[in-house]
Design a protein around this motif. Structure first.
Motif, PDB file in Angstrom:
ATOM      1  N   ILE A   1      -7.217   2.454   4.887  1.00  0.00           N
ATOM      2  CA  ILE A   1      -6.927   2.095   3.495  1.00  0.00           C
ATOM      3  C   ILE A   1      -7.271   0.618   3.343  1.00  0.00           C
ATOM      4  O   ILE A   1      -6.763  -0.214   4.115  1.00  0.00           O
ATOM      5  CB  ILE A   1      -5.432   2.295   3.163  1.00  0.00           C
TER       6      ILE A   1
ATOM      7  N   PHE B   1       1.129   6.399   5.803  1.00  0.00           N
ATOM      8  CA  PHE B   1       0.256   7.002   4.779  1.00  0.00           C
ATOM      9  C   PHE B   1       0.207   8.526   4.886  1.00  0.00           C
ATOM     10  O   PHE B   1      -0.424   9.184   4.070  1.00  0.00           O
ATOM     11  CB  PHE B   1      -1.176   6.478   4.915  1.00  0.00           C
TER      12      PHE B   1
ATOM     13  N   LEU C   1       0.806  -1.228   0.000  1.00  0.00           N
ATOM     14  CA  LEU C   1       0.000   0.000   0.000  1.00  0.00           C
ATOM     15  C   LEU C   1       0.836   1.274   0.000  1.00  0.00           C
ATOM     16  O   LEU C   1       0.364   2.328   0.400  1.00  0.00           O
ATOM     17  CB  LEU C   1      -0.896   0.017   1.252  1.00  0.00           C
TER      18      LEU C   1
ATOM     19  N   GLN D   1      -0.162   5.417  -0.747  1.00  0.00           N
ATOM     20  CA  GLN D   1      -1.588   5.703  -0.552  1.00  0.00           C
ATOM     21  C   GLN D   1      -1.771   6.863   0.422  1.00  0.00           C
ATOM     22  O   GLN D   1      -0.953   7.062   1.319  1.00  0.00           O
ATOM     23  CB  GLN D   1      -2.294   4.460   0.014  1.00  0.00           C
TER      24      GLN D   1
END
Lengths: 324, 326
Positions: free
Chosen positions: A124, A137, A109, A112
């Motif tokens: 997320i 993030f 991820l 993101q």
């Protein structure tokens, strides 16, 4: 800590900054905090009320801890979350390592951003039933260091619990940094009122890890968090030709430590280069056949844990129907 | 941080708790710290003066850092200290990992207590020229967790610098826990006035380590500590018996060498994953003694000699390196 934590520089016999006599008792005379204590508001932290509301829809909370860094806590947290999600549980994975957040990488991820709705911050979603939150993030530049002292880290962890819309979760898995300091004290303080099911502690075989991990077991006992079990990770290297011990386990490894300290031993996960690769690529080790040395072991541990804890009949049914 | 660190809950435009107008300026109205700031003493921290006195007899200070845990910082700190001591340098090894102190184990010093003299706390001496300090020596029961928040950890680190009688040292090696938080901010704040020669950063090859280590490099740049070099540890597994080499931790993204290139910091080299090095650490031995660490010891030795040479840590020290070859 009913009367609040006694500050570093408090007088002897400090009544506690949250107590009724804070700042006003005889022992407060001349203390540098005297004025602040006398004037600050007392009583329960309103944020704890907000956290309790959010946690009301979370069935089980599991902390993943270790006294030692680099033993595979985040790898285990990520793979545990993948496993539970594949069993059709609703899973939240919360990364409270503020300085070295590994979870975004391990779930594929990176890059993101967090979005907000009127319900709060949105996790997320890796899959519809696996939502993730991490400071990773929130960094505009991934190389930028998060150079924060304890209080600021604690503030963000609080926000992760009170401002994130986790929704209905079967499991909230909390991945912690190594140690027994601010993040650990805080997460227990913030969650204890709404119940922590327990902690899984990760170690590697050698003594220098076990020394730290024993402290983590002591921490759990001291703060009243049940040790669900201990995982011995990187437990030898299986290669087609031979089994090979990389980290010395001549002192008995984690199994012996668990015996001595009266906590359950969950098992040994071998050092598997393919597991490392899966973590690097943000993949579940249970997909495909590449992690054939480590995945069956991890799967076995997780199923055993669900069974032993009898995390409700519906959940046992999950385990039989949707076998990882 | 001339005017002191702005507290968590301070008002906007806080002048800083150490500034002359702390607690008194317009922006202070209504701030929860207002009274405390208005009444607290200002000016330089007297403890920093005490630290400067102790550090006056220390020639070089090196921090061993990593963004990532478990990459071998303490193992490297211990073996670096053994190497420098065997070259006849006077060495101090300071463990500032308060929650997970590994250094006593790695130097074979478990169970030792700290003694005090009129000169201050005495380091524990492994050899006459290698003294060690760690919270590990202060725990009545080794299983007991040290459950301290930041300020208390900072207080102990300060004591390790101002109350320990280190004496005349060529090198003070400081082994830090992973991260960029209280311990790291504090050690830089406490030592910067007397000069930090730089930091050696340890990593393993895979990206999940490099992500954190890049942050550590950024931290060093931000606080003005020179990165002396980066060590890539656990860099593959050699099995001489099988004439086989296995990559255990994935380095397909280029490992530390590529990261160093991108971030403009020196790459010191790759140390292979050596079960014998782990065993030496477990037993508190120098890897340079005996022949068991034949996969890792030559590599470590080469790195350390190169570092001493490149930094030209004075001609006498270069002479040490040639005379007393590890």
């Amino acid at each position: 800590m009913e009367n609040g934590e006694v500050p570093e520089d408090a007088n002897e016999n400090c009544p506690g900054p949250q107590s009724e006599s804070a700042g006003k008792s005889d022992s407060c005379q001349g203390c540098p905090n005297q004025e602040a204590c006398a004037t600050a508001p007392k009583g329960p932290d309103p944020d704890l009320v907000a956290i309790a509301e959010r946690m009301a829809t979370v069935k089980h909370k599991i902390l993943i801890l270790s006294g030692k860094g680099g033993v595979g806590k985040s790898t285990f947290s990520a793979q545990l979350s993948f496993a539970l999600a594949s069993l059709d549980f609703q899973v939240g994975l919360l990364d409270i390592d503020i300085c070295g957040p590994s979870i975004p990488k391990m779930l594929g991820l990176e890059g993101q951003d967090i979005h907000q709705s009127n319900l709060g911050w949105s996790p997320i979603y890796v899959e519809s039933n696996l939502g993730v939150m991490s400071v990773g993030f929130m960094l505009p530049n991934p190389d930028e260091a998060v150079i924060w002292r304890g209080p600021r880290k604690n503030g963000l962890i609080k926000q992760f619990l009170k401002d994130v819309h986790w929704g209905e979760l079967d499991f909230l898995v909390v991945d912690a940094p190594p140690g027994t300091s601010d993040e650990h004290i805080s997460i227990v303080q913030f969650l204890q009122a709404t119940g922590i099911d327990g902690a899984i502690i990760v170690t590697t075989p050698q003594q220098v890890s076990l020394i730290d991990v024993r402290k983590e077991v002591s921490f759990c006992k001291k703060v009243g968090v049940e040790v669900l079990g201990v995982v011995e990770n990187m437990s030898g290297l299986s290669q087609p030709l031979t089994d090979f011990k990389v980290f010395d386990s001549s002192a008995g490894g984690a199994a012996e430590m668990c015996q001595e300290m009266g906590v359950p031993f969950l098992g040994k996960v071998p050092l598997d280069p393919q597991l490392c690769k899966a973590a690097e690529e943000g993949r579940s080790c249970f997909e495909g056949q590449s992690c054939r040395v480590s995945a069956p072991v991890l799967r076995g541990m997780i199923e055993k844990l669900l069974k032993v804890k009898e995390w409700n009949q519906d959940e046992l049914q999950h385990a039989e129907n949707g076998r990882v």
